[in-house]
Write an enzyme that holds these catalytic residues in place. Structure first.
Site, PDB file in Angstrom:
ATOM      1  N   LYS A  37     -11.322  -1.119   9.114  1.00 32.94           N
ATOM      2  CA  LYS A  37     -12.081  -0.481   8.028  1.00 32.94           C
ATOM      3  C   LYS A  37     -12.856  -1.529   7.225  1.00 32.94           C
ATOM      4  CE  LYS A  37      -8.375   1.274   6.102  1.00 32.94           C
ATOM      5  NZ  LYS A  37      -7.325   0.741   7.018  1.00 32.94           N
ATOM      6  N   ARG A  76       3.771   0.036   6.253  1.00 29.09           N
ATOM      7  CA  ARG A  76       2.399   0.515   5.984  1.00 29.09           C
ATOM      8  C   ARG A  76       1.973   1.544   7.035  1.00 29.09           C
ATOM      9  NH1 ARG A  76      -0.411  -5.016   6.222  1.00 29.09           N
ATOM     10  NH2 ARG A  76      -2.352  -3.835   6.071  1.00 29.09           N
TER      11      ARG A  76
END
Ligand code: AP5
Ligand code: MG
Length: 237
Positions: free
Chosen positions: A31, A189
């Site tokens: 990203k 995560r």
């Protein structure tokens, strides 16, 4: 960061996209790498909630003190904190013609609130680029990642090493290993992504605003896939 796809978009500098572009994908999907590139190509501000928190931690603000222990454990920061920070940022004049989100929204509540904020700012329909990558590759990308201390330029010791070990090619600053890029925290995560963020794929699919990008390919090929989608999107009138 070089514009690997050559020319700027036909939408160019002045027009912007007039909408929120969201890069949606798990930790390590790329990203940040892609947001830096498309932000430059389309002249849109790059809004990374992770970078905003890291900056607050560095400056030892109240917000940073709240976010730090959660980030260290690989958990999400509570919606109310994230949303206040994002709303403040979107109110800045440079966001008037659209922006690229990297790491936001990450929960259904954040997505619903973003919809309201975009409505208030008369921004057009959101464009969501879904970046899917398998978990083994994510682990390799994250454990190999190094980030430049000064400008946030992103490297990878396996895939994209700097010319001089530990030094940023662009600004000569030191490269660091993010504290949450240890195997244990990466596992947390990824679990948080599956639990809290993955539902956004269906949410945006059902609204007809989701485009899928093959994020397993090399970074330049991923950029080309993203720009093909973005160049097909017209700025709203
Ligand atoms: P954040 O900073 O957003 O981290 P993340 O989502 O875990 O994503 P990453 O930054 O790790 O990965 P990326 O997809 O940007 O990959 P990158 O381009 O660097 O968030 C950190 C924390 O902040 C969260 O855990 C949470 O606590 C908090 N937070 C942030 N936003 C929040 C929110 N909205 N709500 C609640 N809490 C929030 O690439 C990774 C590596 O792969 C690099 O080394 C790169 O060189 C390499 N690479 C990239 N693309 C390719 C490719 N195509 N091929 C080969 N290598 C590649
Ligand atoms: Mg990132």
């Amino acid at each position: 960061m070089a514009d690997v796809t050559g020319d700027r978009s036909p939408l160019g500098d002045s027009q912007g996209l007039g909408r929120a572009v969201i890069l949606l994908g798990p930790p390590g999907a790329g990203k940040g790498t892609q947001a830096q590139r498309i932000s430059q190509r389309y002249c849109l501000p790059h809004l990374s909630t992770g970078d905003m928190f890291r900056d607050n931690i560095k400056r030892e603000t109240e917000l940073g003190r709240k976010a730090k222990p959660l980030m260290e454990r690989g958990e999400l920061v509570p919606d109310a904190i994230v949303l206040g920070m994002v709303a403040d940022r979107i109110n800045q004049p440079d966001c008037a013609k659209g922006f690229v989100f990297d790491g936001f929204p990450r929960t259904l509540q954040q997505a619903a609130d973003l919809e309201k904020i975009c409505g208030e700012h008369r921004l057009g329909c959101t464009l969501v680029l879904h970046m899917a990558v398998n978990p083994e590759l994510l682990m390799r990308r994250l454990t190999g990642r190094r980030i430049c201390k000064a400008g946030g330029h992103i490297y990878n010791v396996y895939e994209r090493p700097p010319k001089r070990e530990g030094i940023c090619d662009v600004d000569g600053s030191q490269l660091i290993h993010r504290p949450d890029d240890s195997e244990g925290v990466i596992g947390e995560r990824l679990a948080a992504y599956d639990r809290q963020t993955q539902p956004l794929v269906e949410y945006y699919k059902s609204r007809g605003v989701l485009s899928s990008v093959d994020a397993m390919a090399d970074a330049d090929t991923v950029t080309q896939g993203i720009t093909r989608i973005m160049d097909g999107v017209k700025a709203p009138r």
